[in-house]
Motif scaffolding. Structure first.
Motif, short mmCIF file in Angstrom:
data_model
loop_
_atom_site.label_atom_id
_atom_site.label_comp_id
_atom_site.label_asym_id
_atom_site.label_seq_id
_atom_site.Cartn_x
_atom_site.Cartn_y
_atom_site.Cartn_z
N GLY A 54 0.80 -1.21 0.00
CA GLY A 54 0.00 0.00 0.00
C GLY A 54 0.84 1.27 0.00
O GLY A 54 0.31 2.36 -0.23
N GLY A 55 2.10 1.12 0.29
CA GLY A 55 2.98 2.28 0.35
C GLY A 55 3.03 2.95 1.71
O GLY A 55 3.87 3.81 1.96
N ALA A 56 2.12 2.57 2.60
CA ALA A 56 2.09 3.22 3.90
C ALA A 56 3.18 2.72 4.83
O ALA A 56 3.65 3.44 5.71
CB ALA A 56 0.73 3.01 4.55
N SER A 57 3.58 1.47 4.66
CA SER A 57 4.61 0.90 5.53
C SER A 57 5.95 0.92 4.82
O SER A 57 6.07 0.44 3.69
CB SER A 57 4.24 -0.53 5.93
OG SER A 57 4.11 -1.34 4.79
N THR A 58 6.93 1.51 5.49
CA THR A 58 8.28 1.56 4.94
C THR A 58 9.28 1.29 6.06
O THR A 58 9.00 1.52 7.23
CB THR A 58 8.61 2.94 4.33
OG1 THR A 58 8.37 3.96 5.31
CG2 THR A 58 7.78 3.22 3.10
N MET A 59 10.43 0.80 5.68
CA MET A 59 11.52 0.62 6.62
C MET A 59 12.80 1.01 5.91
O MET A 59 13.06 0.56 4.79
CB MET A 59 11.62 -0.83 7.10
CG MET A 59 12.78 -1.06 8.06
SD MET A 59 12.87 -2.75 8.66
CE MET A 59 11.43 -2.76 9.73
N TYR A 60 13.60 1.85 6.55
CA TYR A 60 14.82 2.36 5.96
C TYR A 60 16.04 1.86 6.71
O TYR A 60 16.02 1.71 7.94
CB TYR A 60 14.83 3.90 5.99
CG TYR A 60 13.79 4.54 5.13
CD1 TYR A 60 12.52 4.81 5.62
CD2 TYR A 60 14.07 4.90 3.81
CE1 TYR A 60 11.55 5.40 4.82
CE2 TYR A 60 13.12 5.50 3.00
CZ TYR A 60 11.86 5.74 3.52
OH TYR A 60 10.91 6.34 2.72
#
Length: 124
Positions: A54-60
């Motif tokens: 969905g694009g809402a969850s990210t991890m960098y």
């Protein structure tokens, strides 16, 4: 056949910005996990960012937090990586990856599909 094609890499001065793109074909990636990895000369490929379907969850990765931003446009079947405040140590070939699982993925081994990479060089 799934294809991922990266673009946008080039030579940029330290402190500059770039936006990489990853265009998918052969599959609709709306429900796919996607990610960016990079490989510097003489080093192993490393995780940069993962983004859920969905694009809402990210991890960098810690080394890009606050400087890089990943996003995806599912309507265009494309993922982006906005890179700001670039440093010489960001020099690498950047790869995009995708997998049929929708949840955010971190490990390189979890991704099924890979692009050919785009070269980013940060140098004065």
């Amino acid at each position: 056949q799934v294809q991922l094609v990266e673009s946008g890499g080039r030579l940029v001065q330290p402190g500059g910005s770039l936006r990489l793109s990853c265009a998918a074909s052969g599959v609709t990636v709306i429900k796919h996990a996607m990610g960016w990895f990079r490989q510097a000369p003489g080093k192993e490929r490393e995780f940069v960012v993962g983004i859920g379907w969905g694009g809402a969850s990210t991890m960098y990765a810690d080394f890009v937090k606050g400087r890089f931003t990943a996003s995806r446009d599912n309507a265009k079947n494309t993922m982006y990586l906005q890179m700001n405040s670039l440093k010489p140590e960001d020099t690498a070939v950047y790869y995009c990856a995708a997998d049929v699982r929708p949840s955010l993925l971190v490990a390189e081994s979890e991704y099924s599909y890979w692009g050919q990479g785009t070269q980013v060089t940060v140098s004065s």
